[in-house]
Design an enzyme around this catalytic site. Structure first.
Site, PDB file in Angstrom:
ATOM      1  N   SER A  10       0.834  -1.203   0.000  1.00  0.00           N
ATOM      2  CA  SER A  10       0.000   0.000   0.000  1.00  0.00           C
ATOM      3  C   SER A  10       0.862   1.243   0.000  1.00  0.00           C
ATOM      4  CB  SER A  10      -0.911   0.020   1.236  1.00  0.00           C
ATOM      5  OG  SER A  10      -1.790  -1.074   1.265  1.00  0.00           O
ATOM      6  N   SER A  12      -3.728  -3.657  -2.960  1.00  0.00           N
ATOM      7  CA  SER A  12      -2.991  -2.456  -2.580  1.00  0.00           C
ATOM      8  C   SER A  12      -3.952  -1.353  -2.152  1.00  0.00           C
ATOM      9  CB  SER A  12      -2.145  -1.968  -3.768  1.00  0.00           C
ATOM     10  OG  SER A  12      -1.299  -0.911  -3.384  1.00  0.00           O
ATOM     11  N   ASP A  35      -4.065   2.304  -2.021  1.00  0.00           N
ATOM     12  CA  ASP A  35      -3.376   3.489  -2.544  1.00  0.00           C
ATOM     13  C   ASP A  35      -4.314   4.682  -2.382  1.00  0.00           C
ATOM     14  OD1 ASP A  35      -1.352   1.696  -3.422  1.00  0.00           O
ATOM     15  OD2 ASP A  35      -2.524   1.295  -5.218  1.00  0.00           O
TER      16      ASP A  35
END
Length: 357
Positions: free
Chosen positions: A246, A284, A286
């Site tokens: 991340s 992830s 983000d």
């Protein structure tokens, strides 16, 4: 004997883009912005190989009372595999009224609690004679190096990070929330960079701070930087880290922009992230949180209208701000690598620093 300080990539000759940086090349180049860290780095003395390798980072938009003097804000989810707090209200109302706190995934509750306690201490009226408060916390998973299940971070660590916040150039690398983070298989963590935008005699600052914890070693676009800069070498060994990982990206500016324009700036941070090699994997988280210090929005007011100045959408300055956001994000990620040191963690694991020179 202490080790020499690791350098930012710009000090090594790696220049991203053409816009100038601020004096500190840090998010704190935006006047009033403060950053504070609490770093936890110790074995857990209980007969196991568990190790606390984690921390908390606080970003304060200004040094005043954030609840009473809010700032314009927006957030943007590039990929939503994350466990943040407070973003729903930011996107609904377009204001930020607490520090932005960063930590590890399982410590979001403790950091939220500690931040809430600090804000309640500063504002006795919250929840009594006025409304509640929206605390903003972001996270990345540092479980490769940190015994994340042990939840060693306590509410008082969040309060200490807020109290430690200063306008100096922020510490970067394996500090605060970045202590246990891994980026492209190398030691990552906290990185920061800034850009200056000049137009018609005025100057605006854009600063970015990242918490990098993403990517596999083969995804890192090192060859791009190596081909461009002859002094870049590959002398570190990356771990075979399979998690998508991340990144938390915090953007600050003193440009007079509204929350919708901040959202447009936040979207451009994804460009800088992609340039380094990220493809925003399935797992992830983000996430970008952006704010402007150009206006302070009072919590109490007798007026039902308010006036603000903002930049014209079709003026070339907006394109410069977009460029600043993408370039500062890319450089901040590289700085999170270049400033981090080789770090030991749980189960005897070691993540090596990336050596640019």
């Amino acid at each position: 004997m202490s080790q020499p300080t690791r350098k930012k990539v710009r000090e090594l000759g790696i220049v991203i883009g053409t816009l100038p940086t601020g004096r500190k090349n840090c998010i704190t180049d935006v006047s009033g912005v403060k950053v504070g860290h609490v770093t936890i780095d110790r074995p857990l003395d209980d007969g196991t190989q568990d190790y606390a390798c984690t921390g908390v980072t606080a970003i304060l938009p200004h040094g005043g009372n954030l609840f009473l003097e809010k700032v314009t804000a927006a957030s943007y989810v590039i990929n939503g595999f994350g466990k943040t707090t407070g973003l729903v209200q930011i996107n609904e109302l377009g204001v930020l009224e607490s520090p932005i706190m960063l930590t590890n995934t399982f410590s979001v509750p403790a950091v939220t609690q500690g931040t809430l306690q600090e804000m309640l201490a500063q504002n006795p009226e919250i929840g009594d004679t006025t409304g509640t408060i929206n605390v903003v916390v972001g996270e990345c998973n540092d479980g490769y190096l940190n015994a994340i299940r042990r939840c060693v971070i306590q509410p008082e660590d969040a309060r200490a990070a807020i109290m430690n916040a200063m306008e100096n150039q922020s510490e970067e690398g394996a500090v605060g929330a970045g202590k246990g983070m891994v980026c492209f298989g190398y030691k990552g963590g906290i990185g920061s960079s800034s850009r200056l935008v000049q137009i018609d005699g005025k100057e605006y600052s854009v600063g970015v701070l990242v918490l990098s914890n993403f990517g596999k070693k083969e995804e890192f676009q090192r060859d791009k930087y190596q081909q461009q800069f002859a002094n870049v070498q590959r002398s570190s060994t990356a771990i075979e880290h399979t998690s998508d990982g991340s990144i938390m990206i915090v953007l600050a500016t003193d440009a007079p922009v509204n929350e919708r324009q901040l959202l447009r700036l936040a979207k451009r941070c994804a460009i800088g992230l992609g340039r380094t090699g990220s493809y925003y994997g399935h797992g992830s988280g983000d996430i970008v949180i952006a704010f402007s210090t150009a206006h302070k929005i009072p919590h109490h007011s007798d007026h039902f209208v308010e006036k603000r100045m903002q930049l014209r959408e079709d003026h070339p300055v907006m394109n410069q701000l977009f460029t600043a956001a993408s370039d500062a994000t890319e450089e901040a990620i590289l700085n999170s690598l270049s400033k981090a040191r080789t770090t030991k963690g749980r189960n005897g694991r070691v993540v090596e620093e990336y050596v640019f020179t």
